[in-house]
Every structure is written in C-alpha cells, then in structure tokens.
Design a protein around this motif. Structure first.
Motif, PDB file in Angstrom:
ATOM      1  N   GLU A  95       0.481  -1.650  -0.317  1.00  6.96           N
ATOM      2  CA  GLU A  95       0.284  -0.121   0.220  1.00  6.96           C
ATOM      3  C   GLU A  95       0.973   1.122  -0.010  1.00  6.96           C
ATOM      4  O   GLU A  95       0.671   2.489  -0.811  1.00  6.96           O
ATOM      5  CB  GLU A  95      -0.694   0.508   1.689  1.00  6.96           C
ATOM      6  N   ILE A 100      -0.835   4.117  -2.368  1.00  5.22           N
ATOM      7  CA  ILE A 100      -2.852   4.305  -1.748  1.00  5.22           C
ATOM      8  C   ILE A 100      -2.865   5.103  -1.127  1.00  5.22           C
ATOM      9  O   ILE A 100      -4.625   5.846  -1.121  1.00  5.22           O
ATOM     10  CB  ILE A 100      -2.400   3.281  -1.049  1.00  5.22           C
ATOM     11  N   ASP A 101      -2.371   6.418   0.104  1.00  4.39           N
ATOM     12  CA  ASP A 101      -3.134   7.262   1.206  1.00  4.39           C
ATOM     13  C   ASP A 101      -2.459   8.268   0.973  1.00  4.39           C
ATOM     14  O   ASP A 101      -2.621   9.211   1.541  1.00  4.39           O
ATOM     15  CB  ASP A 101      -2.738   6.855   2.339  1.00  4.39           C
ATOM     16  N   ARG A 194      -9.436   3.091  -3.969  1.00  3.95           N
ATOM     17  CA  ARG A 194      -8.321   3.055  -2.467  1.00  3.95           C
ATOM     18  C   ARG A 194      -8.875   1.341  -1.660  1.00  3.95           C
ATOM     19  O   ARG A 194      -8.317   0.651  -1.778  1.00  3.95           O
ATOM     20  CB  ARG A 194      -8.469   3.483  -1.401  1.00  3.95           C
TER      21      ARG A 194
END
Length: 214
Positions: A95, A100-101, A194
């Motif tokens: 991730e 992803i964030d 996401r």
C-alpha cells in the motif's frame, strides 16, 4: 558613490549551477506539457517559462524528447515509493509502495501526468518507448528487486519470475487507478478506489504468501 563603483557592484546576473538549472527546466517543462501537451509545447515556450535562453536549454537538453525523458524520470517516484522500510507487513508495504493514501491533490497530479503521457503517446509514438525506458520499465525493475528480496527472505513465493510478478501487480493497481483516464466509468469516490486497490493487493498476496503450519 562613484558611477564606476555602482557599475562594478551591479555585475552580471548570477547563473544557477547546471544541475539546479536542469531541475528548474524539468519543472517548467512538466507544467507546460500538462497545460498544452507535449506536441503543442514549443522549446521557446519552455525557455521563456524558465527565464533562460534557448542556447542554455539546448546545452542541457539536446531536444524536446530528451527533456520529456527527464520529466518522466523525475516523476517516477509519483508512481511507486521505493525503497520502503524493511520488515513492514506485506499489505502495508505494498500500500505504501503504490502510495494508496496520498492526498487527493497528489493523486490528481499523478493521474494527470500519466493521462498526459498516454494521450500524447497516441500522436507521438516515440513517447511510448521513452515512457517505458525512463518510467514504467524502471519502476517495474525496482519493484521486482523488492519482490525478489522478499522471496529471498522467505516472505513470499514467486510462481513467476520477479519482473513478471511486479508487472502483474502494477497492472492490477494502475488498471484501477486509470479507469476514467482509459475511458471507463470512474470511481464514485477516491475512497472507493482505495478500498478496491487494497482488496486487489490482498488478493495478490493471498497467492504469494507462504502457507503457515496449522
């Protein structure tokens, strides 16, 4: 104060070291490529945006194609964040690698750049090879090195070689990222996308994690 003293103090404008100037040019060219596209951007516009002469531009970059290559290479960290700290749980590590964030602004910036390279590549086939050589190809190779290291540590099993495996998960993640760019229906929200990508990573890892003893 004498006129001669004032003249001496004025001096010639300071110039940036070549590497610093290269970074200024790459940043300016990137902005123009995003605003107008690669094909519609002229080298004199890049020079004007960067407040340099065309002579300086061509001294540091032989042509627009070489400048595009430098822009792609400079933007590669937007696609994959490597290296990451060793020992992270595999889900967390992937991730983080695929960022992803990141914020919505960073996400849009990443998608805009990737979309531009895809769109311009349709009209300028040479850009496909540049993007592959300086962007996706190197990103795949770097991710493959990380995956091979995890395999060597006994954390994953590679059914295919590391490079093929890296390409597989990149297809899974970036396929989801680029749905709207590729003309498909977009996601209802960034969070929905996401969630999908996290699930895709879990599916991927389910096939490569070592089986644990009962």
């Amino acid at each position: 104060m004498s006129k001669s003293c004032c003249k001496n103090n004025r001096g010639r404008p300071k110039t940036l070291p070549d590497e610093n100037q290269r970074q200024v040019i790459i940043k300016g060219a990137r902005q123009l490529f995003l605003e107008h596209g690669y094909g519609a951007t002229k080298t004199e516009e890049i020079a004007a945006r960067c407040k340099i002469s065309k002579q300086t531009l061509y001294r540091l970059f032989p042509g627009k194609a070489s400048l595009f290559a430098a822009v792609v290479e400079a933007n590669r960290p937007q696609w994959l964040e490597l290296p990451v700290p060793e020992g992270l749980p595999l889900q967390t590590a992937l991730e983080r690698i695929f960022r992803i964030d990141i914020s919505e602004a960073e996400d849009q910036e990443r998608l805009q750049f990737i979309g531009m390279t895809l769109a311009e590549g349709r009209h300028h086939p040479e850009l496909h090879e540049i993007t592959k050589t300086c962007g996706t190809g190197r990103a795949h190779a770097t991710l493959a090195e990380w995956m091979q290291r995890q395999a060597d540590l006994g954390r994953i099993n590679l059914a295919e070689d590391a490079l093929k495996t890296a390409r597989m998960i990149c297809d899974m993640v970036f396929g989801a990222l680029l749905m709207k760019t590729l003309g498909e229906v977009g996601w209802p929200s960034c969070e929905a996308r996401r969630t999908h990508i996290r699930a895709a990573i879990r599916v991927f890892l389910h096939g490569v994690c070592r089986a644990t003893a009962d």
